[in-house]
Design an enzyme around this catalytic site. Structure first.
Site, mmCIF file in Angstrom:
data_model
loop_
_atom_site.group_PDB
_atom_site.id
_atom_site.type_symbol
_atom_site.label_atom_id
_atom_site.label_comp_id
_atom_site.label_asym_id
_atom_site.label_seq_id
_atom_site.Cartn_x
_atom_site.Cartn_y
_atom_site.Cartn_z
ATOM 1 N N ARG A 245 9.441 4.682 5.807
ATOM 2 C CA ARG A 245 8.450 3.725 5.218
ATOM 3 C C ARG A 245 9.139 2.104 6.733
ATOM 4 N NH1 ARG A 245 5.845 7.460 4.193
ATOM 5 N NH2 ARG A 245 4.688 7.430 2.099
ATOM 6 N N GLU A 274 1.042 1.234 11.469
ATOM 7 C CA GLU A 274 0.923 1.782 11.811
ATOM 8 C C GLU A 274 -0.582 2.004 12.044
ATOM 9 O OE1 GLU A 274 2.043 5.561 9.401
ATOM 10 O OE2 GLU A 274 4.427 5.152 9.740
ATOM 11 N N HIS A 292 4.966 9.809 12.872
ATOM 12 C CA HIS A 292 4.305 10.129 11.386
ATOM 13 C C HIS A 292 4.214 11.221 11.171
ATOM 14 C CE1 HIS A 292 4.029 7.815 7.347
ATOM 15 N NE2 HIS A 292 4.477 9.464 6.914
#
Ligand code: 8YV
Length: 326
Positions: A245, A274, A292
């Site tokens: 993360r 993000e 991602h």
């Protein structure tokens, strides 16, 4: 309101077609064909409307959102293994069951970690940019020399399912030595298979690793685990890989460490805010940046959806959902 006799499930994002078809077989489903990201109000509305919610990493199910009244949803079946997007303590207090989708994305996420490791060490992003930019002037003995990967040491932070899969690839595929720092080590057979050595502090792991790969969940304890201090404890010339993360790394501190050469390079698949990425990182050649993509294969995204569906099915049958986390 429940639509008919079947439970009503709201799916927040567009999912692969076979998953949506299967969901429609089992439930009264509200899909999101336009894939518009739900706002906090939309999420609260969904919790008031349907018996089940199938959200993803982009849906922040905060304490405020979960305080929607009157609450109708009894289950949040997250599409993803990480569930830091959900305040599980509040969900538990409200009696909402929370599930995730472990196992099915382990290999793909480890593949992306290995791809980033290889890519940043061998400068493949930089090389491709040079060639596509028409700046390659031809082979030369000293052209774009990278760092050899085989036989180097990778320090794995969090030796859970994905950490082990990365270690397996690195050890068996590339002859890398594995160090690990983890709160609960895997069974001794796994540690022996990987010829892995445990380090009891992060500092010890960082001091001896040519590559550091992050595989821990995001928790209050792991937030900014990699910060100016710990980045400074990395071995000279070492690289950081993050497929966990974004918030596990202080992105601004990483940009500084990369600019000053404290860290040689980084391979990142996840970011603190993000889809925003720190502009400094975008301009650096010694960084490989992916959007991602950890679990982004056709097979795995279908498997993740089916796993979420299995959790919903079990819950609505009155059985324990297989992947209950709260
Ligand atoms: C998913 C992930 O793409 O499963 C996870 O925790 O980070 C990714 O693989 C994302 O979470 C989907 O919601």
């Amino acid at each position: 309101m429940s639509k008919g006799s079947r439970p009503h499930v709201i799916v927040t994002r567009r999912l692969p077609e076979p998953v949506e078809a299967k969901l429609e077989e089992h439930f009264e489903v509200t899909l999101n064909p336009g894939d518009r990201v739900f706002s906090a109000d939309d999420l609260a509305g969904a919790l008031r409307t349907a018996e089940g919610l199938l959200p993803a990493v982009t849906d922040k199910l905060t304490s405020d959102v979960l305080s929607a009244e009157p609450l109708k949803a009894g289950i949040i079946a997250n599409f993803g293994v990480g569930y830091n997007n959900i305040d599980v303590e509040v969900a538990r207090a409200k009696g909402i069951v929370v599930t995730n989708t472990p196992d099915v994305l382990t290999d793909d996420t480890a593949d992306i970690a290995m791809a980033l490791l290889l890519s940043v060490a061998r400068r493949t992003g930089e090389g491709e940019r040079q060639l596509r930019g028409g700046k390659w002037t031809g082979w030369a003995p000293t052209h774009m020399l990278g760092t050899k990967v085989s036989d180097k040491t990778v320090g794995v932070v969090g030796l859970g399912r994905i950490g082990q899969a990365l270690a397996r690839r690195a050890h068996h595929g590339f002859g890398m030595k594995i160090l690990f720092y983890t709160p609960s080590p895997p069974p001794s057979e796994v540690v022996s298979e990987l010829a892995a050595e445990r380090r009891h502090t992060l500092e010890e792991l960082l001091a001896d690793s040519d590559f550091v790969s992050l595989h821990c969940p995001l928790t209050p304890e792991t937030r900014h685990l990699m910060n100016a201090k710990t980045l400074g404890q990395m071995k000279k010339g070492a690289y950081l890989i993050n497929t966990a993360r974004g918030e596990v790394v202080d992105e601004a501190a990483l940009a500084d460490a990369l600019a000053s050469g404290v860290v040689a390079g980084a391979g990142l698949d996840v970011y603190e805010r993000e889809p925003a990425v720190l502009p400094e990182l975008l301009g650096m050649e010694n960084v490989v940046l992916l959007p991602h993509l950890g679990s982004a294969t056709e097979e795995t995204r279908v498997a993740m959806g089916m796993r979420a569906l299995d959790n919903l099915t079990a819950y609505f049958r009155g059985e324990p959902p297989p992947d209950r986390v709260a």
